[in-house]
Write a protein that holds these residues in place. Structure first.
Motif, PDB file in Angstrom:
ATOM      1  N   LEU A   1       0.959  -1.015  -0.124  1.00  0.00           N
ATOM      2  CA  LEU A   1      -0.027  -0.527  -0.330  1.00  0.00           C
ATOM      3  C   LEU A   1       0.626   0.868   0.405  1.00  0.00           C
ATOM      4  N   THR A   2       0.824   2.190  -0.897  1.00  0.00           N
ATOM      5  CA  THR A   2       2.003   3.439  -1.311  1.00  0.00           C
ATOM      6  C   THR A   2       1.514   4.105  -0.646  1.00  0.00           C
ATOM      7  N   VAL A   3       2.348   5.548  -1.216  1.00  0.00           N
ATOM      8  CA  VAL A   3       1.520   6.695  -0.701  1.00  0.00           C
ATOM      9  C   VAL A   3       0.252   7.673  -2.407  1.00  0.00           C
ATOM     10  N   GLU A   4       0.816   6.525  -3.290  1.00  0.00           N
ATOM     11  CA  GLU A   4      -0.024   6.955  -5.174  1.00  0.00           C
ATOM     12  C   GLU A   4      -1.367   6.366  -3.828  1.00  0.00           C
ATOM     13  N   HIS A   5      -1.409   4.905  -3.775  1.00  0.00           N
ATOM     14  CA  HIS A   5      -2.860   4.491  -3.335  1.00  0.00           C
ATOM     15  C   HIS A   5      -2.977   5.484  -2.202  1.00  0.00           C
ATOM     16  N   LEU A   6      -2.712   6.107  -1.647  1.00  0.00           N
ATOM     17  CA  LEU A   6      -2.971   6.773  -0.578  1.00  0.00           C
ATOM     18  C   LEU A   6      -3.779   8.232  -0.872  1.00  0.00           C
ATOM     19  N   LEU A   7      -3.077   8.444  -2.348  1.00  0.00           N
ATOM     20  CA  LEU A   7      -3.394  10.164  -3.185  1.00  0.00           C
ATOM     21  C   LEU A   7      -4.381   9.586  -3.502  1.00  0.00           C
ATOM     22  N   LEU A   8      -4.673   8.101  -4.518  1.00  0.00           N
ATOM     23  CA  LEU A   8      -5.750   7.897  -5.135  1.00  0.00           C
ATOM     24  C   LEU A   8      -6.926   7.995  -4.128  1.00  0.00           C
TER      25      LEU A   8
ATOM     26  N   PRO B   1       1.721  -1.679   3.884  1.00  0.00           N
ATOM     27  CA  PRO B   1       1.495  -0.146   3.908  1.00  0.00           C
ATOM     28  C   PRO B   1       3.312   0.220   4.149  1.00  0.00           C
ATOM     29  N   THR B   2       3.953   0.731   2.900  1.00  0.00           N
ATOM     30  CA  THR B   2       5.401   1.036   2.820  1.00  0.00           C
ATOM     31  C   THR B   2       5.772   1.660   3.942  1.00  0.00           C
ATOM     32  N   LEU B   3       7.016   1.833   3.957  1.00  0.00           N
ATOM     33  CA  LEU B   3       6.867   3.019   4.929  1.00  0.00           C
ATOM     34  C   LEU B   3       7.024   4.335   4.740  1.00  0.00           C
ATOM     35  N   GLY B   4       7.493   4.490   3.686  1.00  0.00           N
ATOM     36  CA  GLY B   4       7.027   6.494   3.187  1.00  0.00           C
ATOM     37  C   GLY B   4       5.486   6.305   3.276  1.00  0.00           C
ATOM     38  N   PHE B   5       4.384   5.272   3.318  1.00  0.00           N
ATOM     39  CA  PHE B   5       2.887   5.955   3.492  1.00  0.00           C
ATOM     40  C   PHE B   5       2.366   5.520   4.800  1.00  0.00           C
ATOM     41  N   GLN B   6       3.747   5.018   5.330  1.00  0.00           N
ATOM     42  CA  GLN B   6       3.606   4.903   7.101  1.00  0.00           C
ATOM     43  C   GLN B   6       3.454   6.398   7.840  1.00  0.00           C
ATOM     44  N   ARG B   7       5.265   6.314   7.472  1.00  0.00           N
ATOM     45  CA  ARG B   7       5.665   8.323   7.460  1.00  0.00           C
ATOM     46  C   ARG B   7       4.825   9.256   7.018  1.00  0.00           C
ATOM     47  N   VAL B   8       3.479   9.334   6.048  1.00  0.00           N
ATOM     48  CA  VAL B   8       2.664  10.010   5.937  1.00  0.00           C
ATOM     49  C   VAL B   8       1.714  10.408   6.861  1.00  0.00           C
ATOM     50  N   LEU B   9       1.311   9.495   7.114  1.00  0.00           N
ATOM     51  CA  LEU B   9       0.417   8.696   8.121  1.00  0.00           C
ATOM     52  C   LEU B   9       0.709  10.001   9.802  1.00  0.00           C
ATOM     53  N   GLN B  10       2.042   9.194   9.583  1.00  0.00           N
ATOM     54  CA  GLN B  10       2.961   9.805  11.099  1.00  0.00           C
ATOM     55  C   GLN B  10       2.780  11.738  11.295  1.00  0.00           C
ATOM     56  N   ARG B  11       3.654  11.924  10.082  1.00  0.00           N
ATOM     57  CA  ARG B  11       3.478  13.330   9.779  1.00  0.00           C
ATOM     58  C   ARG B  11       2.186  13.747  10.563  1.00  0.00           C
ATOM     59  N   ALA B  12       1.481  13.969   9.695  1.00  0.00           N
ATOM     60  CA  ALA B  12       0.162  14.543   9.641  1.00  0.00           C
ATOM     61  C   ALA B  12      -0.027  14.197  11.371  1.00  0.00           C
ATOM     62  N   VAL B  13      -0.705  13.257  12.302  1.00  0.00           N
ATOM     63  CA  VAL B  13      -0.471  13.002  12.821  1.00  0.00           C
ATOM     64  C   VAL B  13       0.513  14.111  14.016  1.00  0.00           C
ATOM     65  N   TYR B  14       1.389  14.020  14.111  1.00  0.00           N
ATOM     66  CA  TYR B  14       2.398  14.674  14.250  1.00  0.00           C
ATOM     67  C   TYR B  14       2.263  16.241  14.502  1.00  0.00           C
ATOM     68  N   SER B  15       1.929  16.519  13.691  1.00  0.00           N
ATOM     69  CA  SER B  15       1.930  18.262  12.764  1.00  0.00           C
ATOM     70  C   SER B  15       0.104  18.218  13.234  1.00  0.00           C
ATOM     71  N   VAL B  16      -0.785  17.779  13.252  1.00  0.00           N
ATOM     72  CA  VAL B  16      -1.993  17.970  14.404  1.00  0.00           C
ATOM     73  C   VAL B  16      -2.071  18.002  15.519  1.00  0.00           C
ATOM     74  N   GLN B  17      -1.151  17.184  15.976  1.00  0.00           N
ATOM     75  CA  GLN B  17      -0.743  17.563  17.753  1.00  0.00           C
ATOM     76  C   GLN B  17      -0.135  18.718  17.736  1.00  0.00           C
ATOM     77  N   SER B  18       0.476  18.808  17.571  1.00  0.00           N
ATOM     78  CA  SER B  18       1.578  20.107  17.734  1.00  0.00           C
ATOM     79  C   SER B  18       0.866  21.007  17.493  1.00  0.00           C
ATOM     80  N   SER B  19      -0.312  21.222  16.933  1.00  0.00           N
ATOM     81  CA  SER B  19      -0.886  22.424  16.650  1.00  0.00           C
ATOM     82  C   SER B  19      -2.072  22.254  17.399  1.00  0.00           C
ATOM     83  N   GLY B  20      -2.175  21.697  18.850  1.00  0.00           N
ATOM     84  CA  GLY B  20      -3.033  21.533  19.420  1.00  0.00           C
ATOM     85  C   GLY B  20      -4.487  21.383  18.907  1.00  0.00           C
ATOM     86  N   ARG B  21      -4.525  20.534  18.190  1.00  0.00           N
ATOM     87  CA  ARG B  21      -6.242  20.281  17.555  1.00  0.00           C
ATOM     88  C   ARG B  21      -6.625  18.598  17.748  1.00  0.00           C
TER      89      ARG B  21
END
Length: 148
Positions: free
Chosen positions: A25-32, A79-99
């Protein structure tokens, strides 16, 4: 933590990959899968993107470049490592902004950090950058408003 719309997109990505017999499961699957989300469509169009063209290009890339498992092998899609990193980044970004909730648009922004992915290449081919997306999401400024 994950919004319902994002969970729906993730489930759809897994289902498509499984149904097509993909090994990964790739980043491309995710974007699609994000291209079914109205908020993501709005952002991409505001940034000058052609959603249908992007969808066709992602499908073509996935069909030709993502390995498939053999029919005799019962294996869950990984899921590929890239797929996992994208989700982790999104979670960290949201957490750090207090949402509290990670949305599909948060994941779209996080995808841009995977510079070596074909998904980012295709977005860049349409002239869509991370800055364009953030300007629209944060300030409501469409790309054509910046250029005018």
């Amino acid at each position: 933590m994950l919004s319902q719309e994002l969970q729906t997109a993730l489930d759809a990505a897994f289902m498509v990959a499984r149904r097509q017999g993909h090994e990964m499961l790739t980043v491309e699957h995710l974007l699609l899968s994000l291209l079914d989300n109205p908020a993501v469509i709005e952002v991409l169009q505001a940034c000058g993107g052609e959603v249908q063209k992007l969808e066709h290009e992602l499908q073509a890339y996935i069909e030709t470049h993502v390995p498939q498992v053999h029919d005799t092998v019962e294996q869950e899609v990984q899921p590929t490592l890239g797929f996992q990193r994208v989700l982790q980044r999104a979670v960290y970004s949201v957490q750090s902004s207090g949402r509290k909730e990670v949305t599909a648009v948060n994941v779209l922004v996080a995808i841009f950090s995977e510079q070596d992915s074909h998904a980012v290449y295709l977005l860049n081919e349409q002239g869509i950058t991370r800055l364009d997306v953030i300007n629209f999401v944060s300030h409501g400024i469409a790309k054509n408003e910046l250029e005018g």
